[in-house]
Design an enzyme around this catalytic site. Structure first.
Site, PDB file in Angstrom:
ATOM      1  N   ILE A  63      37.002  53.269   2.579  1.00  0.00           N
ATOM      2  CA  ILE A  63      37.154  52.892   1.169  1.00  0.00           C
ATOM      3  C   ILE A  63      37.524  54.193   0.459  1.00  0.00           C
ATOM      4  O   ILE A  63      36.885  55.229   0.660  1.00  0.00           O
ATOM      5  CB  ILE A  63      35.867  52.240   0.592  1.00  0.00           C
ATOM      6  CG1 ILE A  63      35.963  52.026  -0.930  1.00  0.00           C
ATOM      7  CG2 ILE A  63      34.609  53.013   0.913  1.00  0.00           C
ATOM      8  CD1 ILE A  63      34.808  51.186  -1.504  1.00  0.00           C
ATOM      9  N   SER A  64      38.574  54.145  -0.351  1.00  0.00           N
ATOM     10  CA  SER A  64      39.112  55.372  -0.948  1.00  0.00           C
ATOM     11  C   SER A  64      38.141  56.006  -1.932  1.00  0.00           C
ATOM     12  O   SER A  64      37.227  55.362  -2.450  1.00  0.00           O
ATOM     13  CB  SER A  64      40.425  55.081  -1.668  1.00  0.00           C
ATOM     14  OG  SER A  64      41.312  54.390  -0.829  1.00  0.00           O
TER      15      SER A  64
END
Ligand code: SAH
Length: 217
Positions: A63-64
């Site tokens: 997840i960024s």
């Protein structure tokens, strides 16, 4: 589960950090405040959900980092009537942020496991304008149509014409472009009457975009 509502200090730090790093778009900041990132990370990482860092999710993906999510979202200059394509659903977090700012999001993911859990989360959070599709961002079904905006959240060595061809006139595409497993450049393309106007923005690191639907064991 503890939610953002009962963690005001962390929530405030999260917003402050985004502002300190230069995010000033009020609509983007509001969307980042409204979507509880802790609902998208692995249970073991809930305590780190408000930190400005990428985190591991299932299938070896990530997840960024919140700053990158906010920055990329701002660069799309979204309008409420827009239809947006995301390539790389991952946790579904970026899709949830986009969904706050436009009419419809179609998000494509090559891992069925990730697509299924993202879809469930998004349903639970009532992000009803997101459609998660298991598929390959290098071979987008024609039936999905054209898009006002396209966001790629996995690194591509180059942006395929098959993808830029899916942009509506004046459409904007943003993608990390460069070698896999090294630093890439965030590239912004605007479709003009004359072709595409390209701007190289900042250095980023994304997991690679790989062709085909993932064969999971
Ligand atoms: N946007 C996500 C993070 C993306 S990580 C979030 O907010 O959590 C990149 C994702 O792109 C991974 O889940 C990876 O499986 C997916 N991906 C890589 N290549 C792809 C392709 N060709 N088509 C669709 N998804 C792809």
């Amino acid at each position: 589960m503890s939610t953002a509502e009962n963690r005001p200090a962390e929530r405030m730090m999260f917003q402050l950090n985004l502002r300190r790093r230069g995010i000033s778009d009020q609509a983007v900041l509001r969307a980042m405040d409204e979507v509880p990132r802790e609902a998208f990370v692995e249970p073991r990482d809930r305590g780190d959900a408000f930190r400005d860092t990428a985190l591991g999710i299932a299938c070896g993906q990530t997840i960024s980092q919140p700053f990158v999510v906010a920055y990329m979202t701002g660069q799309l200059e979204l309008k409420p009537e827009h239809r947006v394509l995301e390539i790389g659903t991952g946790s579904g977090y970026q899709a949830a942020i986009l969904a706050k700012l436009c009419r419809q999001v179609v998000s494509i993911e090559r891992f069925r496991t990730l697509a299924d859990s993202a879809r469930k989360r998004l349903q639970k959070l009532r992000c009803d304008n997101v459609e998660v599709v298991v598929g390959d961002g290098f071979a987008i079904p024609a039936a999905l149509g054209q898009f006002d905006r396209i966001m790629v959240t996995a690194a591509m060595e180059q942006i395929p014409e098959a993808l830029t061809g899916r942009l509506e006139p004046d459409g904007i595409l943003i993608a990390p472009v460069g070698p896999h497993h090294r630093v890439q450049t965030l590239v912004r393309l605007v479709r003009t009457a004359a072709g595409f106007k390209r701007k190289d923005l900042v250095d980023v690191r994304f997991v690679p975009a790989l062709p085909g639907i993932a064969q999971e064991l």
